[in-house]
Scaffold this motif. Structure first.
Motif, PDB file in Angstrom:
ATOM      1  N   GLN A 186     -30.063 145.645  80.664  1.00 49.76           N
ATOM      2  CA  GLN A 186     -28.873 144.791  80.663  1.00 49.76           C
ATOM      3  C   GLN A 186     -28.309 144.713  79.253  1.00 49.76           C
ATOM      4  O   GLN A 186     -29.043 144.520  78.285  1.00 49.76           O
ATOM      5  N   LYS A 187     -27.001 144.881  79.141  1.00 49.70           N
ATOM      6  CA  LYS A 187     -26.342 144.689  77.856  1.00 49.70           C
ATOM      7  C   LYS A 187     -26.060 143.200  77.688  1.00 49.70           C
ATOM      8  O   LYS A 187     -26.266 142.413  78.592  1.00 49.70           O
ATOM      9  N   ALA A 188     -25.588 142.834  76.517  1.00 47.04           N
ATOM     10  CA  ALA A 188     -25.420 141.412  76.230  1.00 47.04           C
ATOM     11  C   ALA A 188     -24.171 141.193  75.390  1.00 47.04           C
ATOM     12  O   ALA A 188     -23.505 142.142  74.965  1.00 47.04           O
TER      13      ALA A 188
ATOM     14  N   VAL B 204     -29.305 146.852  69.253  1.00 47.27           N
ATOM     15  CA  VAL B 204     -30.028 146.444  70.458  1.00 47.27           C
ATOM     16  C   VAL B 204     -29.425 145.148  70.968  1.00 47.27           C
ATOM     17  O   VAL B 204     -28.998 144.279  70.191  1.00 47.27           O
ATOM     18  N   ALA B 205     -29.374 145.034  72.290  1.00 45.53           N
ATOM     19  CA  ALA B 205     -28.809 143.839  72.919  1.00 45.53           C
ATOM     20  C   ALA B 205     -29.704 142.643  72.650  1.00 45.53           C
ATOM     21  O   ALA B 205     -30.932 142.736  72.722  1.00 45.53           O
ATOM     22  N   LEU B 206     -29.083 141.504  72.323  1.00 43.42           N
ATOM     23  CA  LEU B 206     -29.806 140.278  72.039  1.00 43.42           C
ATOM     24  C   LEU B 206     -29.734 139.315  73.220  1.00 43.42           C
ATOM     25  O   LEU B 206     -28.653 139.086  73.773  1.00 43.42           O
ATOM     26  N   ALA B 207     -30.877 138.762  73.574  1.00 42.69           N
ATOM     27  CA  ALA B 207     -30.930 137.794  74.668  1.00 42.69           C
ATOM     28  C   ALA B 207     -30.471 136.426  74.186  1.00 42.69           C
ATOM     29  O   ALA B 207     -30.800 136.008  73.082  1.00 42.69           O
ATOM     30  N   ASP B 208     -29.723 135.727  75.045  1.00 37.73           N
ATOM     31  CA  ASP B 208     -29.379 134.335  74.773  1.00 37.73           C
ATOM     32  C   ASP B 208     -30.240 133.436  75.657  1.00 37.73           C
ATOM     33  O   ASP B 208     -31.120 133.903  76.390  1.00 37.73           O
TER      34      ASP B 208
ATOM     35  N   GLU C  88     -33.982 132.339  80.228  1.00 38.50           N
ATOM     36  CA  GLU C  88     -34.313 131.506  81.389  1.00 38.50           C
ATOM     37  C   GLU C  88     -34.417 132.364  82.648  1.00 38.50           C
ATOM     38  O   GLU C  88     -35.329 132.172  83.469  1.00 38.50           O
ATOM     39  N   LYS C  89     -33.517 133.312  82.790  1.00 44.37           N
ATOM     40  CA  LYS C  89     -33.574 134.221  83.940  1.00 44.37           C
ATOM     41  C   LYS C  89     -34.880 135.009  83.937  1.00 44.37           C
ATOM     42  O   LYS C  89     -35.516 135.194  84.984  1.00 44.37           O
ATOM     43  N   ALA C  90     -35.295 135.454  82.765  1.00 43.53           N
ATOM     44  CA  ALA C  90     -36.533 136.226  82.646  1.00 43.53           C
ATOM     45  C   ALA C  90     -37.747 135.380  83.000  1.00 43.53           C
ATOM     46  O   ALA C  90     -38.672 135.849  83.691  1.00 43.53           O
ATOM     47  N   ILE C  91     -37.770 134.143  82.538  1.00 43.39           N
ATOM     48  CA  ILE C  91     -38.913 133.263  82.831  1.00 43.39           C
ATOM     49  C   ILE C  91     -38.998 132.985  84.329  1.00 43.39           C
ATOM     50  O   ILE C  91     -40.084 133.050  84.926  1.00 43.39           O
ATOM     51  N   ARG C  92     -37.881 132.670  84.929  1.00 40.55           N
ATOM     52  CA  ARG C  92     -37.881 132.404  86.378  1.00 40.55           C
ATOM     53  C   ARG C  92     -38.352 133.626  87.160  1.00 40.55           C
ATOM     54  O   ARG C  92     -39.112 133.498  88.128  1.00 40.55           O
ATOM     55  N   ALA C  93     -37.918 134.808  86.739  1.00 41.75           N
ATOM     56  CA  ALA C  93     -38.332 136.030  87.421  1.00 41.75           C
ATOM     57  C   ALA C  93     -39.829 136.264  87.281  1.00 41.75           C
ATOM     58  O   ALA C  93     -40.509 136.684  88.233  1.00 41.75           O
TER      59      ALA C  93
ATOM     60  N   PRO D 120     -35.308 141.268  72.850  1.00 41.20           N
ATOM     61  CA  PRO D 120     -34.996 140.967  71.457  1.00 41.20           C
ATOM     62  C   PRO D 120     -34.128 139.709  71.405  1.00 41.20           C
ATOM     63  O   PRO D 120     -33.211 139.556  72.209  1.00 41.20           O
ATOM     64  N   CYS D 121     -34.455 138.813  70.500  1.00 42.61           N
ATOM     65  CA  CYS D 121     -33.681 137.575  70.421  1.00 42.61           C
ATOM     66  C   CYS D 121     -33.961 136.879  69.098  1.00 42.61           C
ATOM     67  O   CYS D 121     -35.001 137.108  68.478  1.00 42.61           O
TER      68      CYS D 121
END
Length: 480
Positions: A19-21, A39-43, A48-53, A212-213
């Motif tokens: 996923q791009k960001a 590299v795309a940075l997570a917000d 939160e989407k990643a944790i729920r998944a 990455p964040c």
């Protein structure tokens, strides 16, 4: 990665999908300082989407059979082997790692996933225990099995961005734990290449995210109670602060040190030994958790060892990491090199003798050897994480062991001696996680338990040890 004029964009991976960001992190070649990638940075929303998944994937990950986990891990072994040249080039560019060291790390990446694939079918996941140890328990039978701990958060460092990331991801898969991983912002591409390969496998939907964040966004990986374990590799100050804020989750920390090697008078001071000391002290510009920072030498052989080290060091220079002959490449960033220069200058002002080196040119720090260093200074008691070594004498073996133990760190130590009793004495009395006999403390094999005591960390890495940390025992009692 060979054509550094071509700037490549890398997506992050959330719930197993690229996923791009909205925001991008620029990645520089650590030697040439030119832009090589974004590299795309997570917000916060992506995290939160990643944790729920990951939480949602817990049951499906736990249900994976050994043959399924093994297939996933072996796919990684095959693909990393096919990508070997590309991965080496990435490591040289984003990490500044000399080519020979980069090649060795990629080989370890492959081996680490292979060891995990083997471990899946070798681990004893259940056992029977006798409960009739008192009359009251007569007629009861107990059983224990290992079950995955649940979703885990992983934070990996810059200095071994392939292999130390592998030491978190591969055990998580083998243990049956979904994970969210934050790679080091200085070297994020390596972890994203691992994610690219994981996305080709049959891992359950949402089983992994590589994000990455910025550090402020990543704090949720430390504090969120939906994670059942935090695994962090990095500085001791950051690691212990994370543990204090981690809540109820299990925490494993690998936090580095200022490793010492002790050389007894019964040791043959061969050219091979001197070469080994130099490789352990100055390889990858000393940016290794178990890099040789202190060399303790018996007073009878001190002058001889110092002389032979200096002969070799006069021929050793920091150089382009692309060259096969380079041992010392750039430090990871200029601020770190400047910090190290200040430490060296301060030591000299306090009476230390500079035997060689101490010169700084941008991110290139020449191999440095000091003696008579004040033990209260940062360069002695803290982790230098650069191409610096301190020499010191000792008179008796016991005194040498005591000097090693004065450190607030305790990761690994190297002991050179031909005396079996002294080997055992070191094993019994050194306050470290690993004692390496007749070799440098920088030695590590990826299936051995690896981790320190005191400020060097908590828990063990190494595939089998990490798998156990990511599982817990569940007891079954049956009344007959």
């Amino acid at each position: 990665m060979k054509n550094t004029e071509e700037i490549k964009d890398y997506p992050l991976y959330v719930a197993g999908k690229p996923q791009k960001a909205q925001q991008w992190l620029e990645v520089l070649d650590k030697y040439k300082h030119n832009l090589i990638a974004r590299v795309a940075l997570a917000d916060n929303k992506i995290i939160e989407k990643a944790i729920r998944a990951a939480v949602k994937a817990e049951k499906e990950m736990a249900a994976l059979q050994p043959f399924q986990k093994q297939k996933i891990l072996l796919h990684c072994v095959q693909r990393f082997s096919e990508m070997r040249t590309e991965l080496i080039d990435i490591l040289i560019a984003e990490g500044g790692k000399p080519r020979s060291a980069a090649s060795a790390e990629v080989e370890r990446l492959i081996n680490t996933f292979q060891i995990a694939a083997d471990a899946v079918t070798q681990l004893d996941d259940g056992r029977m225990i006798p409960l009739a140890v008192t009359p009251v328990a007569s007629g009861y039978q107990g059983f224990i099995k290992q079950v995955p701990i649940g979703a885990v958060s992983l934070i990996s460092p810059f200095n071994f961005p392939f292999n130390l990331t592998a030491h978190k991801i591969a055990p998580a898969i083998a243990a049956g734990c979904p994970f969210v991983l934050k790679p080091a912002s200085l070297t994020p591409i390596s972890a994203l290449k691992i994610a690219e390969v994981l996305a080709e496998t049959d891992l359950p939907k949402g089983a992994f995210s590589v994000l990455p964040c910025p550090r402020e966004h990543a704090d949720v990986l430390v504090t969120d109670e939906r994670f059942k374990l935090l695994s962090f590799t990095g500085s001791d100050v950051v690691g212990w602060d994370m543990k204090a804020r981690a809540g109820h989750k299990k925490v494993t920390l690998e936090l580095g040190g200022n490793a010492a090697v002790l050389i007894e008078a019964d040791t043959e001071i061969s050219e091979a030994l001197i070469d080994r000391l130099i490789s352990g002290a100055y390889g990858h510009a000393g940016q290794v958790c178990i890099s040789v920072q202190r060399i303790l030498i018996h007073h009878d052989i001190y002058t001889d060892v110092k002389k032979k080290l200096l002969v070799k060091l006069k021929k050793l220079k920091a150089a382009d990491p692309q060259l096969e002959t380079t041992i010392i490449g750039p430090m990871i960033k200029e601020n770190e090199a400047i910090r190290l220069k200040k430490w060296v200058d301060k030591a000299i002002k306090k009476g230390a003798k500079l035997l060689i080196g101490g010169e700084l040119n941008g991110v290139m720090f020449e191999p440095t050897l000091l003696e008579n260093v004040d033990k209260s200074l940062e360069i002695y008691k803290d982790e230098a994480f650069g191409p610096i070594v301190i020499l010191e004498k000792y008179k008796t073996f016991e005194q040498g062991i005591e000097k090693i133990n004065l450190s607030r760190f305790g990761l690994q130590a190297g002991i050179y001696t031909q005396n079996l009793n002294k080997m055992l004495y070191a094993w019994n009395h050194l306050a470290v996680g690993g004692v390496i006999i007749n070799d440098i403390p920088t030695f590590r094999v990826d299936n051995m338990p690896y981790g320190g005591v005191k400020d060097s960390g908590l828990g063990k890495e190494g595939i089998h040890s990490a798998i156990r940390d990511m599982q817990e025992e569940r007891v079954l009692v049956i009344k007959q």
